[in-house]
Scaffold this motif. Sequence first.
Motif, PDB file in Angstrom:
ATOM      1  N   LYS A 139      33.456  49.286  43.984  1.00 43.88           N
ATOM      2  CA  LYS A 139      32.001  49.062  43.891  1.00 43.88           C
ATOM      3  C   LYS A 139      31.679  47.623  43.519  1.00 43.88           C
ATOM      4  O   LYS A 139      30.590  47.134  43.797  1.00 43.88           O
ATOM      5  CB  LYS A 139      31.396  49.999  42.839  1.00 43.88           C
ATOM      6  N   ASN A 140      32.628  46.949  42.859  1.00 43.51           N
ATOM      7  CA  ASN A 140      32.364  45.580  42.404  1.00 43.51           C
ATOM      8  C   ASN A 140      32.776  44.510  43.417  1.00 43.51           C
ATOM      9  O   ASN A 140      32.648  43.321  43.144  1.00 43.51           O
ATOM     10  CB  ASN A 140      33.125  45.312  41.087  1.00 43.51           C
ATOM     11  N   LEU A 141      33.290  44.936  44.576  1.00 41.94           N
ATOM     12  CA  LEU A 141      33.713  43.961  45.580  1.00 41.94           C
ATOM     13  C   LEU A 141      32.502  43.313  46.235  1.00 41.94           C
ATOM     14  O   LEU A 141      31.443  43.932  46.351  1.00 41.94           O
ATOM     15  CB  LEU A 141      34.571  44.651  46.650  1.00 41.94           C
ATOM     16  N   PRO A 142      32.641  42.049  46.690  1.00 41.37           N
ATOM     17  CA  PRO A 142      31.530  41.388  47.380  1.00 41.37           C
ATOM     18  C   PRO A 142      31.075  42.191  48.591  1.00 41.37           C
ATOM     19  O   PRO A 142      31.871  42.875  49.238  1.00 41.37           O
ATOM     20  CB  PRO A 142      32.128  40.040  47.823  1.00 41.37           C
ATOM     21  N   GLU A 143      29.787  42.102  48.897  1.00 40.31           N
ATOM     22  CA  GLU A 143      29.167  42.875  49.977  1.00 40.31           C
ATOM     23  C   GLU A 143      29.887  42.717  51.313  1.00 40.31           C
ATOM     24  O   GLU A 143      30.035  43.673  52.073  1.00 40.31           O
ATOM     25  CB  GLU A 143      27.695  42.420  50.107  1.00 40.31           C
ATOM     26  N   ASP A 144      30.381  41.497  51.587  1.00 39.45           N
ATOM     27  CA  ASP A 144      30.978  41.260  52.917  1.00 39.45           C
ATOM     28  C   ASP A 144      32.461  41.630  52.984  1.00 39.45           C
ATOM     29  O   ASP A 144      33.121  41.358  53.978  1.00 39.45           O
ATOM     30  CB  ASP A 144      30.775  39.801  53.359  1.00 39.45           C
ATOM     31  N   GLU A 145      32.988  42.250  51.911  1.00 40.24           N
ATOM     32  CA  GLU A 145      34.386  42.700  51.968  1.00 40.24           C
ATOM     33  C   GLU A 145      34.603  43.992  51.189  1.00 40.24           C
ATOM     34  O   GLU A 145      35.679  44.245  50.664  1.00 40.24           O
ATOM     35  CB  GLU A 145      35.322  41.593  51.472  1.00 40.24           C
ATOM     36  N   ASN A 146      33.564  44.823  51.111  1.00 44.80           N
ATOM     37  CA  ASN A 146      33.678  46.039  50.292  1.00 44.80           C
ATOM     38  C   ASN A 146      34.106  47.277  51.087  1.00 44.80           C
ATOM     39  O   ASN A 146      34.071  48.389  50.581  1.00 44.80           O
ATOM     40  CB  ASN A 146      32.381  46.305  49.516  1.00 44.80           C
ATOM     41  N   THR A 147      34.496  47.074  52.361  1.00 42.56           N
ATOM     42  CA  THR A 147      35.136  48.156  53.127  1.00 42.56           C
ATOM     43  C   THR A 147      36.336  47.538  53.853  1.00 42.56           C
ATOM     44  O   THR A 147      36.353  46.311  54.080  1.00 42.56           O
ATOM     45  CB  THR A 147      34.190  48.771  54.190  1.00 42.56           C
ATOM     46  N   PRO A 148      37.312  48.354  54.233  1.00 37.80           N
ATOM     47  CA  PRO A 148      38.468  47.810  54.961  1.00 37.80           C
ATOM     48  C   PRO A 148      38.038  47.096  56.245  1.00 37.80           C
ATOM     49  O   PRO A 148      38.566  46.038  56.594  1.00 37.80           O
ATOM     50  CB  PRO A 148      39.320  49.040  55.277  1.00 37.80           C
ATOM     51  N   GLU A 149      37.054  47.682  56.948  1.00 41.18           N
ATOM     52  CA  GLU A 149      36.600  47.094  58.215  1.00 41.18           C
ATOM     53  C   GLU A 149      35.993  45.710  57.993  1.00 41.18           C
ATOM     54  O   GLU A 149      36.287  44.765  58.738  1.00 41.18           O
ATOM     55  CB  GLU A 149      35.568  48.014  58.892  1.00 41.18           C
ATOM     56  N   LYS A 150      35.143  45.593  56.958  1.00 46.48           N
ATOM     57  CA  LYS A 150      34.517  44.293  56.670  1.00 46.48           C
ATOM     58  C   LYS A 150      35.566  43.259  56.286  1.00 46.48           C
ATOM     59  O   LYS A 150      35.498  42.098  56.685  1.00 46.48           O
ATOM     60  CB  LYS A 150      33.498  44.432  55.523  1.00 46.48           C
ATOM     61  N   ARG A 151      36.540  43.699  55.498  1.00 46.81           N
ATOM     62  CA  ARG A 151      37.573  42.748  55.056  1.00 46.81           C
ATOM     63  C   ARG A 151      38.433  42.295  56.239  1.00 46.81           C
ATOM     64  O   ARG A 151      38.735  41.121  56.372  1.00 46.81           O
ATOM     65  CB  ARG A 151      38.448  43.368  53.964  1.00 46.81           C
ATOM     66  N   ALA A 152      38.793  43.239  57.106  1.00 42.04           N
ATOM     67  CA  ALA A 152      39.592  42.881  58.291  1.00 42.04           C
ATOM     68  C   ALA A 152      38.798  41.928  59.194  1.00 42.04           C
ATOM     69  O   ALA A 152      39.346  40.953  59.723  1.00 42.04           O
ATOM     70  CB  ALA A 152      39.994  44.135  59.060  1.00 42.04           C
ATOM     71  N   ASP A 153      37.487  42.201  59.358  1.00 42.40           N
ATOM     72  CA  ASP A 153      36.632  41.312  60.159  1.00 42.40           C
ATOM     73  C   ASP A 153      36.611  39.904  59.567  1.00 42.40           C
ATOM     74  O   ASP A 153      36.698  38.906  60.287  1.00 42.40           O
ATOM     75  CB  ASP A 153      35.184  41.838  60.199  1.00 42.40           C
TER      76      ASP A 153
END
Length: 203
Positions: A139-153
């Motif tokens: 929950k504390n991760l930055p908005e643009d990397e708070n899901t695996p898909e966003k982080r991979a992107d």
Amino acid sequence: MGNNKSSALSKELLQELKSNTKYSESELCTWYQSFLKECPSGKISKQQFEGIYASFFPNADPTKYARHVFRSFDTNADGTLDFKEYIVALHLTSGGKTMQKLEWAFALYDVDGNGTISKNEMLEIVKSIFNMIPADDQKNLPEDENTPEKRADKIWEFFGKKDDDKISEGEFIQGVMDNKDILRLIQYDEPQKIKDKLKERKN
């Protein structure tokens, strides 16, 4: 000679591990004794390795990540880790030289072992890393990397790749060395926790 080898490290292996890792002779001998105690056969199976990881992360599910780490260190692909592979794994995940760590990270992400990383492979490893992050921390991760898909992107964008492009080992290593943000995004950065736990088990 056979009996001696079962309870003591051979001089050749000891020398090789001393040269290639940061461990001292006494540390390696102690590791070896505890390794044999837990794995009398002299080999760790994938299931045992996953069990070790599970004990490090009681509030998360490290099974998939442990499976990928195991694959990346099972250099002879026999489905087990011998003492040498185990020590190299320990060394690289807890403080190996940057270049060695990046070569290992590439092997980790190159799931099918074909010498390149696809976006699907990137996503697969990132998902396995997310499984190890407790839900509250996610929950504390930055908005643009708070899901695996966003982080991979985000990682893919750092490398300037299109969805169906591939990343070679050279590109991967150079990209990570040029951009500390990528390093943070591609790793699960709690090796110290693992090292401390292993020390506890040893004592």
